[in-house]
Design a protein around this motif. Structure first.
Motif, PDB file in Angstrom:
ATOM      1  N   LEU A  16       0.880  -1.205  -0.063  1.00 19.69           N
ATOM      2  CA  LEU A  16       0.158  -0.043  -0.006  1.00 19.69           C
ATOM      3  C   LEU A  16       0.630   1.254  -0.186  1.00 19.69           C
ATOM      4  CD1 LEU A  16      -2.962   0.989  -0.097  1.00 19.69           C
ATOM      5  CD2 LEU A  16      -2.823   0.826   2.402  1.00 19.69           C
ATOM      6  N   ALA A  17       1.976   1.294   0.745  1.00 15.14           N
ATOM      7  CA  ALA A  17       2.878   2.466   0.682  1.00 15.14           C
ATOM      8  C   ALA A  17       3.513   2.824  -0.560  1.00 15.14           C
ATOM      9  CB  ALA A  17       3.990   2.262   2.026  1.00 15.14           C
ATOM     10  N   LEU A  18       3.832   1.543  -1.179  1.00 15.61           N
ATOM     11  CA  LEU A  18       4.520   1.634  -2.458  1.00 15.61           C
ATOM     12  C   LEU A  18       3.505   2.163  -3.526  1.00 15.61           C
ATOM     13  CD1 LEU A  18       6.795  -1.684  -2.355  1.00 15.61           C
ATOM     14  CD2 LEU A  18       7.463   0.923  -1.984  1.00 15.61           C
ATOM     15  N   GLU A  19       2.247   1.862  -3.520  1.00 13.36           N
ATOM     16  CA  GLU A  19       1.118   2.038  -4.452  1.00 13.36           C
ATOM     17  C   GLU A  19       0.947   3.512  -4.351  1.00 13.36           C
ATOM     18  OE1 GLU A  19      -1.934  -0.576  -3.464  1.00 13.36           O
ATOM     19  OE2 GLU A  19      -0.964  -2.498  -4.350  1.00 13.36           O
ATOM     20  N   HIS A  20       1.247   4.034  -2.902  1.00 14.25           N
ATOM     21  CA  HIS A  20       0.901   5.300  -2.721  1.00 14.25           C
ATOM     22  C   HIS A  20       2.017   6.272  -3.037  1.00 14.25           C
ATOM     23  CE1 HIS A  20      -3.318   5.644  -1.520  1.00 14.25           C
ATOM     24  NE2 HIS A  20      -3.013   4.381  -1.442  1.00 14.25           N
ATOM     25  N   GLY A  21       3.267   5.742  -3.555  1.00 12.23           N
ATOM     26  CA  GLY A  21       4.393   6.490  -4.070  1.00 12.23           C
ATOM     27  C   GLY A  21       5.194   6.794  -2.910  1.00 12.23           C
ATOM     28  N   ILE A  22       5.300   6.049  -1.642  1.00 17.87           N
ATOM     29  CA  ILE A  22       6.241   6.331  -0.950  1.00 17.87           C
ATOM     30  C   ILE A  22       7.704   5.617  -1.282  1.00 17.87           C
ATOM     31  CG2 ILE A  22       7.074   5.866   1.513  1.00 17.87           C
ATOM     32  CD1 ILE A  22       4.476   7.721   1.191  1.00 17.87           C
ATOM     33  N   ALA A  23       8.656   6.485  -1.399  1.00 19.38           N
ATOM     34  CA  ALA A  23       9.862   6.037  -2.029  1.00 19.38           C
ATOM     35  C   ALA A  23      10.674   5.330  -1.249  1.00 19.38           C
ATOM     36  CB  ALA A  23      10.685   7.087  -2.478  1.00 19.38           C
ATOM     37  N   SER A  24      10.479   5.467   0.343  1.00 21.28           N
ATOM     38  CA  SER A  24      11.378   4.748   1.140  1.00 21.28           C
ATOM     39  C   SER A  24      10.658   3.963   2.252  1.00 21.28           C
ATOM     40  CB  SER A  24      12.350   5.722   1.961  1.00 21.28           C
ATOM     41  OG  SER A  24      12.914   4.939   2.943  1.00 21.28           O
ATOM     42  N   VAL A  25      10.362   2.766   2.096  1.00 20.00           N
ATOM     43  CA  VAL A  25       9.835   2.003   3.162  1.00 20.00           C
ATOM     44  C   VAL A  25      10.768   0.701   3.663  1.00 20.00           C
ATOM     45  CG1 VAL A  25       7.878   0.318   3.402  1.00 20.00           C
ATOM     46  CG2 VAL A  25       7.553   1.964   1.574  1.00 20.00           C
ATOM     47  N   ALA A  26      10.829   1.026   5.181  1.00 23.68           N
ATOM     48  CA  ALA A  26      11.694   0.385   5.873  1.00 23.68           C
ATOM     49  C   ALA A  26      10.836  -0.587   7.007  1.00 23.68           C
ATOM     50  CB  ALA A  26      12.748   1.068   6.445  1.00 23.68           C
ATOM     51  N   LEU A  27      11.428  -1.868   7.230  1.00 24.64           N
ATOM     52  CA  LEU A  27      10.707  -2.719   8.122  1.00 24.64           C
ATOM     53  C   LEU A  27      11.683  -2.827   9.257  1.00 24.64           C
ATOM     54  CD1 LEU A  27      10.065  -5.580   5.707  1.00 24.64           C
ATOM     55  CD2 LEU A  27       8.491  -3.959   6.589  1.00 24.64           C
ATOM     56  N   ALA A  28      11.076  -2.778  10.687  1.00 27.05           N
ATOM     57  CA  ALA A  28      11.805  -2.704  11.857  1.00 27.05           C
ATOM     58  C   ALA A  28      11.051  -3.884  12.792  1.00 27.05           C
ATOM     59  CB  ALA A  28      11.730  -1.393  12.510  1.00 27.05           C
ATOM     60  N   THR A  29      11.985  -4.352  13.704  1.00 31.57           N
ATOM     61  CA  THR A  29      11.531  -5.237  14.529  1.00 31.57           C
ATOM     62  C   THR A  29      12.029  -4.819  15.876  1.00 31.57           C
ATOM     63  OG1 THR A  29      13.271  -6.806  13.987  1.00 31.57           O
ATOM     64  CG2 THR A  29      11.522  -6.892  12.771  1.00 31.57           C
ATOM     65  N   THR A  30      11.644  -5.484  16.803  1.00 30.87           N
ATOM     66  CA  THR A  30      12.295  -5.725  18.235  1.00 30.87           C
ATOM     67  C   THR A  30      13.218  -6.688  18.251  1.00 30.87           C
ATOM     68  OG1 THR A  30      10.426  -4.768  18.985  1.00 30.87           O
ATOM     69  CG2 THR A  30      11.793  -5.506  20.582  1.00 30.87           C
ATOM     70  N   PRO A  31      14.293  -6.698  18.971  1.00 34.18           N
ATOM     71  CA  PRO A  31      15.207  -7.800  18.836  1.00 34.18           C
ATOM     72  C   PRO A  31      15.027  -8.621  19.892  1.00 34.18           C
ATOM     73  CG  PRO A  31      16.428  -5.437  19.759  1.00 34.18           C
ATOM     74  CD  PRO A  31      14.976  -5.120  19.137  1.00 34.18           C
ATOM     75  N   PRO A  32      14.995  -9.905  19.731  1.00 33.63           N
ATOM     76  CA  PRO A  32      14.590 -10.975  20.576  1.00 33.63           C
ATOM     77  C   PRO A  32      15.329 -10.885  22.006  1.00 33.63           C
ATOM     78  CG  PRO A  32      16.127 -11.985  18.882  1.00 33.63           C
ATOM     79  CD  PRO A  32      15.939 -10.374  18.597  1.00 33.63           C
ATOM     80  N   LYS A  33      14.706 -11.248  23.108  1.00 34.52           N
ATOM     81  CA  LYS A  33      15.146 -11.019  24.504  1.00 34.52           C
ATOM     82  C   LYS A  33      16.004 -12.226  24.785  1.00 34.52           C
ATOM     83  CE  LYS A  33      11.432  -8.073  25.649  1.00 34.52           C
ATOM     84  NZ  LYS A  33      10.361  -7.829  26.436  1.00 34.52           N
TER      85      LYS A  33
END
Length: 68
Positions: free
Chosen positions: A51-68
């Motif tokens: 959806l972000a890419l379809e709306h023309g967002i040039a930069s999409v990053a994925l973030a997660t929480t490190p495992p404990k």
């Protein structure tokens, strides 16, 4: 369990509300960072990313929480 929640700028939203918010973010030239924990369905992460890419967002990053 509970359905995963989507937040945009700390506001809980429905997936259907995301498109116009992404359009506004694009006008501001802001990147999108998708934060998901391990319980978030992969299909939802892909749907939001696409959806972000379809709306023309040039930069999409994925973030997660490190495992404990």
């Amino acid at each position: 369990g509970a359905a995963p929640a989507i937040y945009f700028r700390d506001q809980k939203i429905a997936l259907e509300q995301l498109g116009p918010l992404l359009d506004a973010a694009k006008k501001e030239g802001r990147p999108i960072i998708i934060k998901a924990d391990r319980l978030t369905p992969y299909t939802l992460v892909v749907e939001v990313t696409n959806l972000a890419l379809e709306h023309g967002i040039a930069s999409v990053a994925l973030a997660t929480t490190p495992p404990k």
